[in-house]
Each structure stands twice: as structure tokens, then as C-alpha cells.
Scaffold this motif. Sequence first.
Motif, mmCIF file in Angstrom:
data_model
loop_
_atom_site.group_PDB
_atom_site.id
_atom_site.type_symbol
_atom_site.label_atom_id
_atom_site.label_comp_id
_atom_site.label_asym_id
_atom_site.label_seq_id
_atom_site.Cartn_x
_atom_site.Cartn_y
_atom_site.Cartn_z
ATOM 1 N N THR A 88 0.819 -1.208 0.000
ATOM 2 C CA THR A 88 0.000 0.000 0.000
ATOM 3 C C THR A 88 0.857 1.264 0.000
ATOM 4 O O THR A 88 0.533 2.261 -0.663
ATOM 5 N N SER A 89 2.001 1.212 0.676
ATOM 6 C CA SER A 89 2.851 2.400 0.792
ATOM 7 C C SER A 89 3.820 2.572 -0.369
ATOM 8 O O SER A 89 4.529 3.579 -0.432
ATOM 9 N N PRO A 124 4.838 -9.803 1.237
ATOM 10 C CA PRO A 124 5.974 -8.880 1.394
ATOM 11 C C PRO A 124 5.712 -7.855 2.493
ATOM 12 O O PRO A 124 4.586 -7.383 2.676
ATOM 13 N N THR A 125 6.760 -7.525 3.235
ATOM 14 C CA THR A 125 6.727 -6.392 4.159
ATOM 15 C C THR A 125 7.796 -5.407 3.713
ATOM 16 O O THR A 125 8.788 -5.789 3.093
#
Length: 284
Positions: A88-89, A124-125
Amino acid sequence: MDASLINPLTAARICLPSFLTLPKFDLVDGSCVLPHLGRFSYYFVTKVIFSANPTTHNYIAVTLYGIPRGEIAYAKAGGDKWNLLQTTSTQNRSYEDIMYHDGKFYCMTVDAEVFAFDLSGVSPTVTLVAESMPLGLTHFDYHIPCSRLRHIHSKYLACSSTGELFLVLRHVILSYESLGWKAIMVWRYNPRRQPRWEAVKTLGNRSLLLGINNAISIPTENFPGALRDCVYFTAAPVRTTVNGSTEIIHSIVVSDVEQGRWARANSQLQPHLLPPVWFTPSML
């Protein structure tokens, strides 16, 4: 459009998903094209990097692809397609370089914004490492405005064995008129200052090897043939004069960081051949 990683010492092969499965990708008359561009992209896949010590049954790969907008995608062992790498970022970013270090994939945008992706889990982070540079970058007494940062300079990430993160800028096309005019510059990431990047005057007894695969940092005292305090590039475009006419040739280029000057390290690379890659052989 099939791709694989081959160990040149053991002939072991890791087969990757077909590039035809890359997100936001179409095939037109056998050539690669991004749908939103409506035209061909002949150098569609720019770079593919791997997690440490990849094997057939245990690897993560990330690719940088697309012209002019750089997208990133990842694949894991056992998968049959590439997955768009975004959270999202990190939506609506255009990427210019990718690098793997210490369990994370570092991805840099055209605005010198750097994200660290952890792909070890199910999803994913991401961590923001360095913010974008709306005011540009300063290399000692030389300022680079944002417009030049985006369009005039190619950007690379590199990391030393001790974990130091470097940003390298190189004129998109080198020319002999720019031999001593900040054609290649280096910054070091410093989390304790703002902006995060501080100009580097010397790399000491280390050199950086940059190209179309993962960047490598080497201690030059262990490699007698390597020059200290230098940045090496594979297939850097150089503007030169041949028989009275201006041409762009591709050459391995070496840049002395402290002196701020660069030179071709070899004769012109043969046309139509893929550029060389850096690798560190291991007999283990």
C-alpha cells in the motif's frame, strides 16, 4: 522468454518462471511491450537478483523491468509466475535499481527513494530506508536539482560487507568532455542525518562493482588486479568520435572516487552481445 540461473563452475541450473508471466506485460509479434506504453520495449528486463545462496528448491528472485517506467516483481521456488512487488505504501513508484543484502531486497526509485522489502514471509513487508529527494542532492560543493537527478543520472545501490549502503550516480551517457565534471559521484547512507545521504570522498581500500546483476563490494587488497577506491561499471555508454562522427559505444568503465575521474577499462564491447556480469566464485 524462459530464463534460468546457471552456476558456471558446477553447471547447476535454477529455472525461473517465464517472463511472459510478468505483471503489466503483453507480447506483441514476439517482442515485449507494456500495455500503457503502446510500443515495443527491446530492453524489457533490466536486472534479476537473487537471495543468498539460491538453490532449485530454495530461492527468491526479484526482477526490474519495463521501459521507461521501472516495475519490480518477485518469484519464489516452486512458483510458476512473477508477482508484482508492491504494498500500500509503495504504489505508483518507478524503480531504477535493485539490490539484495542481509535478507532484504533494496529497491530504489527514480527519485532516489529506497525501500527494503522482506520476502521471507507469506506476503511482502517493506521498510522505508531513505526518503525521496524533492530538492535534489548535493555532492560537496556541487548541487544536482531534482530534474537532473531523474533524467540525467543513472542511479545504483551498493552495499559493503560491513553493511554500509551506497548510492552511486553516473551520467546516463558519459563523454570525454565530462572526465572531471562530476560524471560519477558516490554517497553513503547515514540514518543519523537529514538528508540521509552524505557525499563520499573516498572508499578507502574498497571498490564497488556495478552492472546488470547484484552490486559487489570488494576489499582490493585481496584482489591484486583491482584498483582501490574505484567504482567499476559494466557496459557503460560512452559518447566518442569515430571517423569524424559521434557514436555511443558500450565499455567497462572504472571511476576513481577520490580523483573524480573515469576511464574506459577495456576496448569497445562487441555489439549485440550481452554485457558482462560480476560474480564471486565459490567452490563450496
